[in-house]
Design a protein around this motif. Sequence first.
Motif, PDB file in Angstrom:
ATOM      1  N   THR A 215      40.178   5.255 -24.545  1.00 39.04           N
ATOM      2  CA  THR A 215      39.290   5.832 -25.547  1.00 39.04           C
ATOM      3  C   THR A 215      40.205   6.218 -26.688  1.00 39.04           C
ATOM      4  O   THR A 215      41.227   6.883 -26.467  1.00 39.04           O
ATOM      5  CB  THR A 215      38.593   7.093 -24.996  1.00 39.04           C
ATOM      6  OG1 THR A 215      37.800   6.700 -23.876  1.00 39.04           O
ATOM      7  CG2 THR A 215      37.712   7.740 -26.044  1.00 39.04           C
ATOM      8  N   VAL A 216      39.886   5.767 -27.881  1.00 37.19           N
ATOM      9  CA  VAL A 216      40.718   6.159 -29.031  1.00 37.19           C
ATOM     10  C   VAL A 216      39.901   7.096 -29.906  1.00 37.19           C
ATOM     11  O   VAL A 216      38.800   6.757 -30.351  1.00 37.19           O
ATOM     12  CB  VAL A 216      41.197   4.935 -29.849  1.00 37.19           C
ATOM     13  CG1 VAL A 216      42.195   5.388 -30.910  1.00 37.19           C
ATOM     14  CG2 VAL A 216      41.845   3.896 -28.945  1.00 37.19           C
ATOM     15  N   GLU A 217      40.464   8.271 -30.111  1.00 37.16           N
ATOM     16  CA  GLU A 217      39.815   9.267 -30.957  1.00 37.16           C
ATOM     17  C   GLU A 217      40.250   8.981 -32.391  1.00 37.16           C
ATOM     18  O   GLU A 217      41.449   8.994 -32.693  1.00 37.16           O
ATOM     19  CB  GLU A 217      40.304  10.648 -30.534  1.00 37.16           C
ATOM     20  CG  GLU A 217      39.361  11.759 -30.870  1.00 37.16           C
ATOM     21  CD  GLU A 217      39.730  13.006 -30.083  1.00 37.16           C
ATOM     22  OE1 GLU A 217      40.942  13.250 -29.879  1.00 37.16           O
ATOM     23  OE2 GLU A 217      38.814  13.714 -29.668  1.00 37.16           O
ATOM     24  N   THR A 218      39.296   8.673 -33.249  1.00 34.92           N
ATOM     25  CA  THR A 218      39.633   8.346 -34.642  1.00 34.92           C
ATOM     26  C   THR A 218      38.929   9.347 -35.558  1.00 34.92           C
ATOM     27  O   THR A 218      38.022  10.055 -35.124  1.00 34.92           O
ATOM     28  CB  THR A 218      39.166   6.918 -35.006  1.00 34.92           C
ATOM     29  OG1 THR A 218      37.770   6.972 -35.319  1.00 34.92           O
ATOM     30  CG2 THR A 218      39.401   5.919 -33.884  1.00 34.92           C
ATOM     31  N   GLY A 221      35.257   8.931 -35.205  1.00 35.60           N
ATOM     32  CA  GLY A 221      34.611   9.035 -33.893  1.00 35.60           C
ATOM     33  C   GLY A 221      35.426   8.316 -32.826  1.00 35.60           C
ATOM     34  O   GLY A 221      36.498   7.789 -33.105  1.00 35.60           O
ATOM     35  N   LYS A 222      34.859   8.299 -31.597  1.00 37.19           N
ATOM     36  CA  LYS A 222      35.612   7.698 -30.488  1.00 37.19           C
ATOM     37  C   LYS A 222      35.274   6.215 -30.311  1.00 37.19           C
ATOM     38  O   LYS A 222      34.123   5.822 -30.467  1.00 37.19           O
ATOM     39  CB  LYS A 222      35.279   8.435 -29.194  1.00 37.19           C
ATOM     40  CG  LYS A 222      35.900   9.823 -29.155  1.00 37.19           C
ATOM     41  CD  LYS A 222      35.628  10.515 -27.842  1.00 37.19           C
ATOM     42  CE  LYS A 222      36.318  11.870 -27.840  1.00 37.19           C
ATOM     43  NZ  LYS A 222      35.928  12.715 -26.726  1.00 37.19           N
ATOM     44  N   ARG A 224      35.689   3.201 -27.400  1.00 40.28           N
ATOM     45  CA  ARG A 224      36.083   2.941 -26.006  1.00 40.28           C
ATOM     46  C   ARG A 224      36.214   1.446 -25.789  1.00 40.28           C
ATOM     47  O   ARG A 224      35.417   0.669 -26.306  1.00 40.28           O
ATOM     48  CB  ARG A 224      35.016   3.469 -25.046  1.00 40.28           C
ATOM     49  CG  ARG A 224      35.060   4.945 -24.898  1.00 40.28           C
ATOM     50  CD  ARG A 224      34.214   5.453 -23.725  1.00 40.28           C
ATOM     51  NE  ARG A 224      34.243   6.911 -23.748  1.00 40.28           N
ATOM     52  CZ  ARG A 224      33.506   7.650 -24.555  1.00 40.28           C
ATOM     53  NH1 ARG A 224      32.660   7.073 -25.395  1.00 40.28           N
ATOM     54  NH2 ARG A 224      33.594   8.964 -24.545  1.00 40.28           N
ATOM     55  N   GLY A 251      44.709   7.106 -35.005  1.00 41.37           N
ATOM     56  CA  GLY A 251      43.948   7.675 -33.899  1.00 41.37           C
ATOM     57  C   GLY A 251      44.857   8.155 -32.783  1.00 41.37           C
ATOM     58  O   GLY A 251      46.077   8.013 -32.838  1.00 41.37           O
TER      59      GLY A 251
END
Length: 256
Positions: A215-218, A221-222, A224, A251
């Motif tokens: 999951t990349v938090e940017t 938003g996230k 997946r 991110g």
Amino acid sequence: MAGAPTPLSEDRRAGLVGHRILRFAAADSTNDLAKLLLDEGADEGTVVVAERQVTGRGRHGRSWASPPGGLYASVVLSCEPTAVGALSLIAGIPVVQALRHFGVFAGLKWPNDVVFMEKKIGGILAEGVYRHDRFWTIVGIGVNTNLDLERLPEEVRARATSLKREVDLFVSNEEFLDFLLGKFEDVYGRFKTGTRDRLLKEYRGLCGTIGKQVTVETPKGKVRGRAWDIAPNGAIIVMDDAGAKHEISDGTVLPA
Ligand code: BTN
């Protein structure tokens, strides 16, 4: 603006990277000190080292706890603004090479967290800055070499390790930095002379994130999916369950 403090010592290495190494007892942040020193003659390859940092910084405005014993260094580099993302990634290669040389089989987590057994052992903060119409890149490197993990904030300590913890043999920060700068010289020389694809390939080989479910938090938003590849600009490409590819340049990777 107040002038830069006086260094404790000044060393030289053969080659470009570290042709001038300025050592300080303390700095707020070696990245900020390197920027200040650009006004006082610091040039490409100058390295600024501090024994501790008062307000060490990490990515995304996070703080980087910097007690004595750790390695805190910033390298003044020169590349086009569009290449900072790629340079910040490949700057992780010499850090991993140095840790492996001294006995810690570290790897990278995108973009440039340096990790061993899922625990953070180092990090890189690359920042671009203009001075008199010239663009510079400051690559800040923090490695938990000889610090006592007990001196890190509790929430950081649980997910961190150090060279001193992982190997029996004592390695001084000077020896570690000297080896690291030698490897940096090689990587940076290749970066400047145009074999960036090969370097990104090497980066991919050291980056444990590729191929994993993440999951990349940017900032938007996230996202997946599976970490698919690294783009030439250093962005991570994530393929979601529907097969759509997302290119993310900024991110934080979280477990899926
Ligand atoms: C991160 O993992 O978030 C990056 C950490 C970078 C820390 C280094 S220590 C030397 C340089 N000076 C700073 O203030 N930060 C970088």
